[in-house]
Design a protein around this motif. Structure first.
Motif, PDB file in Angstrom:
ATOM      1  N   ALA A  20      28.613 -51.825  40.211  1.00 43.24           N
ATOM      2  CA  ALA A  20      27.919 -50.884  39.339  1.00 43.24           C
ATOM      3  C   ALA A  20      26.408 -51.101  39.398  1.00 43.24           C
ATOM      4  O   ALA A  20      25.916 -52.193  39.678  1.00 43.24           O
ATOM      5  CB  ALA A  20      28.409 -51.053  37.914  1.00 43.24           C
ATOM      6  N   LEU A  21      25.670 -50.035  39.122  1.00 39.82           N
ATOM      7  CA  LEU A  21      24.219 -50.092  39.077  1.00 39.82           C
ATOM      8  C   LEU A  21      23.748 -50.005  37.637  1.00 39.82           C
ATOM      9  O   LEU A  21      24.329 -49.282  36.829  1.00 39.82           O
ATOM     10  CB  LEU A  21      23.614 -48.920  39.853  1.00 39.82           C
ATOM     11  CG  LEU A  21      23.899 -48.866  41.345  1.00 39.82           C
ATOM     12  CD1 LEU A  21      23.355 -47.589  41.932  1.00 39.82           C
ATOM     13  CD2 LEU A  21      23.287 -50.059  42.035  1.00 39.82           C
ATOM     14  N   PRO A  52      20.653 -39.672  38.850  1.00 36.13           N
ATOM     15  CA  PRO A  52      21.384 -38.685  39.650  1.00 36.13           C
ATOM     16  C   PRO A  52      20.577 -38.238  40.859  1.00 36.13           C
ATOM     17  O   PRO A  52      19.352 -38.354  40.889  1.00 36.13           O
ATOM     18  CB  PRO A  52      21.610 -37.532  38.672  1.00 36.13           C
ATOM     19  CG  PRO A  52      20.508 -37.666  37.686  1.00 36.13           C
ATOM     20  CD  PRO A  52      20.223 -39.135  37.567  1.00 36.13           C
ATOM     21  N   ASP A  53      21.287 -37.726  41.846  1.00 36.26           N
ATOM     22  CA  ASP A  53      20.648 -37.213  43.049  1.00 36.26           C
ATOM     23  C   ASP A  53      20.055 -35.846  42.738  1.00 36.26           C
ATOM     24  O   ASP A  53      20.773 -34.870  42.548  1.00 36.26           O
ATOM     25  CB  ASP A  53      21.678 -37.103  44.172  1.00 36.26           C
ATOM     26  CG  ASP A  53      21.071 -36.667  45.491  1.00 36.26           C
ATOM     27  OD1 ASP A  53      19.828 -36.594  45.582  1.00 36.26           O
ATOM     28  OD2 ASP A  53      21.847 -36.416  46.426  1.00 36.26           O
ATOM     29  N   THR A  54      18.729 -35.776  42.667  1.00 32.92           N
ATOM     30  CA  THR A  54      18.080 -34.502  42.332  1.00 32.92           C
ATOM     31  C   THR A  54      17.801 -33.651  43.561  1.00 32.92           C
ATOM     32  O   THR A  54      17.355 -32.516  43.433  1.00 32.92           O
ATOM     33  CB  THR A  54      16.755 -34.767  41.596  1.00 32.92           C
ATOM     34  OG1 THR A  54      15.930 -35.590  42.427  1.00 32.92           O
ATOM     35  CG2 THR A  54      17.013 -35.459  40.269  1.00 32.92           C
TER      36      THR A  54
END
Length: 128
Positions: free
Chosen positions: A65-66, A71-73
């Motif tokens: 986990a990070l 999120p990838d925008t």
């Protein structure tokens, strides 16, 4: 009263793996998965306890986990244009295996494929 054993200075023994005769003092006990067995083997048949046999015996610290993920925008959704064909989204791709250039009739709506295979047949002349 304790049992006395001879020194075994000249004693012979047989390798449990290859059945060859050796000095008993030259035979080694085999270790399998950290357990010492009662198998005596010669120098050429002896194997060290391989690390792959120890998988799962010790805990492994492997965090996945990070903390504070983002999120990838860069992703934008592909949509349909006026001809009901998909527009180029950031992750649009086409599958191209047999048959190249189209999907099956039953899954055409699920996996649209606009790849077109172009071929041509010609002639080859060989002179010697």
């Amino acid at each position: 009263m304790s049992v006395k054993y001879s020194s075994g200075k000249w004693a012979h023994g047989f390798c449990d793996r290859c059945s060859q005769r050796f000095q008993l003092k030259d035979l080694k006990k085999l270790t399998i998965k950290t357990k010492v067995t009662n198998i005596l083997v010669c120098k050429s048949c002896w194997d060290f306890d391989h690390p792959q046999l120890l998988i799962g015996m010790f805990p492994i610290y492997d965090p996945q986990a990070l903390r504070n993920p983002r999120p990838d925008t860069s992703y934008y959704q592909a949509g349909l244009n006026t001809l009901q064909l998909p527009t180029d989204g950031s992750r649009i791709f086409q599958w191209g295996w047999a048959p190249v250039g189209g999907s099956s009739q039953f899954d055409a709506a699920l996996t649209p494929n606009y790849l077109v295979a172009k071929t041509s047949v010609g002639t080859v002349s060989i002179t010697t």
